[in-house]
Design an enzyme around this catalytic site. Structure first.
Site, PDB file in Angstrom:
ATOM      1  N   THR A  32       0.818  -1.208   0.000  1.00  0.00           N
ATOM      2  CA  THR A  32       0.000   0.000   0.000  1.00  0.00           C
ATOM      3  C   THR A  32       0.857   1.265   0.000  1.00  0.00           C
ATOM      4  O   THR A  32       0.452   2.294  -0.553  1.00  0.00           O
ATOM      5  CB  THR A  32      -0.939   0.016   1.221  1.00  0.00           C
ATOM      6  N   TYR A  88      11.197  -7.402   6.977  1.00  0.00           N
ATOM      7  CA  TYR A  88      11.280  -8.567   6.103  1.00  0.00           C
ATOM      8  C   TYR A  88      12.580  -8.523   5.314  1.00  0.00           C
ATOM      9  O   TYR A  88      13.174  -7.452   5.128  1.00  0.00           O
ATOM     10  CB  TYR A  88      10.072  -8.660   5.171  1.00  0.00           C
ATOM     11  N   ARG A 104       6.923  -9.821  11.652  1.00  0.00           N
ATOM     12  CA  ARG A 104       5.928  -8.760  11.780  1.00  0.00           C
ATOM     13  C   ARG A 104       4.844  -9.098  12.816  1.00  0.00           C
ATOM     14  O   ARG A 104       3.864  -8.368  12.942  1.00  0.00           O
ATOM     15  CB  ARG A 104       5.264  -8.493  10.424  1.00  0.00           C
ATOM     16  N   GLY A 232      -1.200  -9.349 -16.313  1.00  0.00           N
ATOM     17  CA  GLY A 232       0.210  -9.323 -16.670  1.00  0.00           C
ATOM     18  C   GLY A 232       0.443  -8.910 -18.107  1.00  0.00           C
ATOM     19  O   GLY A 232      -0.042  -7.856 -18.560  1.00  0.00           O
ATOM     20  N   GLY A 235      -2.389  -7.655 -20.315  1.00  0.00           N
ATOM     21  CA  GLY A 235      -3.076  -6.405 -20.051  1.00  0.00           C
ATOM     22  C   GLY A 235      -4.056  -6.513 -18.898  1.00  0.00           C
ATOM     23  O   GLY A 235      -3.746  -7.072 -17.854  1.00  0.00           O
ATOM     24  N   ASP A 264       0.936  -2.812  -7.615  1.00  0.00           N
ATOM     25  CA  ASP A 264       0.799  -1.637  -6.749  1.00  0.00           C
ATOM     26  C   ASP A 264       0.803  -0.355  -7.583  1.00  0.00           C
ATOM     27  O   ASP A 264       0.030   0.575  -7.316  1.00  0.00           O
ATOM     28  CB  ASP A 264       1.935  -1.569  -5.733  1.00  0.00           C
TER      29      ASP A 264
END
Length: 320
Positions: A32, A88, A104, A232, A235, A264
């Site tokens: 994010t 990580y 985490r 991918g 498209g 993202d």
């Protein structure tokens, strides 16, 4: 109609990258957060809010400085005096193969819904136009906190916010497939727009070679009004509930270097275009354009110079 107040909910972690037996580079990463950075670059006048929790340590302070330098609004970032950011590592072996390791379980972001200022901060954005989060934003939370977050999304939606999600399904973050599907389906039921990856949805459902139309149809039955299935190199396919659908071809690229943050960055450009009133087809085209730039460079966040043309074009759209 343009939508100018955007909030993104998620987690950013400390990242160690390189060969574990030699030298590793330290940076920061999170799905994010990647979207927030690219969105801020495309539409700097919007300054999207990033909602997460950090510690009071040096790494947390460096994260905040980096985000603010990108034009991200950090006024709603919570600080937890008892916890640290998650961490990580990406171990790259001599053959170039990557393996991931995560620490985490007790991160500040994992417990952000329990923070005393979480509810007051949410109250400050009841007029938000768009809320974006991923399945990872939900997966990292304890079960009770997942319920809190879903309730928050429902309230924001009632106040007029458009909820946009990407499952970003990562099996290791969930108890099992059934658990993941239960919570992600609940997230979809609150979502107005789903920006999903075909491979992720197949992995979640345990299917293969599922047509994009079938993936979109399932999400429509859960109540999602607009669905985009990222495919991918093929498209993206878009679909409007009880309406039109279509396909947007992928951009031609010279060389595939690194697919990190492809989804993202697609999401960031889609949201940027959507916030400026563009059609779903144009939003997908913008997503493909940015993702095609990102995958031709190493790392999740590429130098801003490589997307300057897209930024200029987006500014021209904003001026209309």
């Amino acid at each position: 109609m343009k939508k100018t107040k955007i909030a993104i909910i998620g987690e950013c972690m400390i990242e160690l990258s390189g060969n574990a037996f030699s030298t590793q580079t330290q940076s920061f990463g999170g799905d994010t957060l990647n979207t927030a950075v690219y969105l801020s670059r495309l539409l700097p006048h919007i300054s999207p809010h990033y909602i997460t929790a950090l510690g009071l340590d040096e790494y947390s302070s460096l994260m905040l400085q980096a985000w603010e330098s990108e034009g991200i609004n950090c006024s709603l970032v919570l600080r937890d005096k008892e916890r640290l950011p998650g961490l990580y590592s990406i171990n790259i072996d001599d053959a170039g193969e990557r393996s991931f390791h995560y620490w985490r379980d007790n991160s500040a972001a994992k417990h952000m819904c329990q923070h005393l200022m979480f509810a007051p901060n949410i109250a400050k954005i009841m007029d938000v136009d768009i809320v974006y989060l991923s399945g990872i934003s939900l997966a990292i939370l304890p079960i009770h906190d997942r319920e809190i977050l879903l309730d928050v999304l429902a309230t924001l939606k009632q106040h007029g916010a458009t909820i946009i999600t990407d499952s970003n399904y990562r099996p290791t973050l969930w108890k099992d497939q059934i658990d993941a599907k239960f919570w992600l389906d609940n997230l979809y039921r609150l979502s107005d727009i789903a920006l999903v990856t075909g491979d992720d949805e197949e992995l979640l459902l345990g299917t293969e070679h599922t047509p994009a139309q079938e993936i979109a149809g399932r999400l429509h039955t859960l109540g999602v009004e607009q669905v985009v299935v990222k495919l991918g190199a093929e498209g993206a396919m878009w679909s409007i509930k009880n309406g039109d659908m279509g396909n947007i071809n992928a951009e031609l690229i010279n060389k595939l270097v690194d697919t990190t943050a492809a989804g993202d960055s697609f999401n960031a450009a889609f949201i940027a275009a959507y916030s400026q009133g563009e059609s779903i087809a144009n939003c997908c085209a913008w997503g493909n354009q940015l993702a095609s730039k990102v995958i031709q460079h190493k790392g999740a966040i590429i130098p801003i110079s490589y997307i300057q043309t897209l930024i200029t074009n987006m500014e021209q759209i904003n001026e209309k």
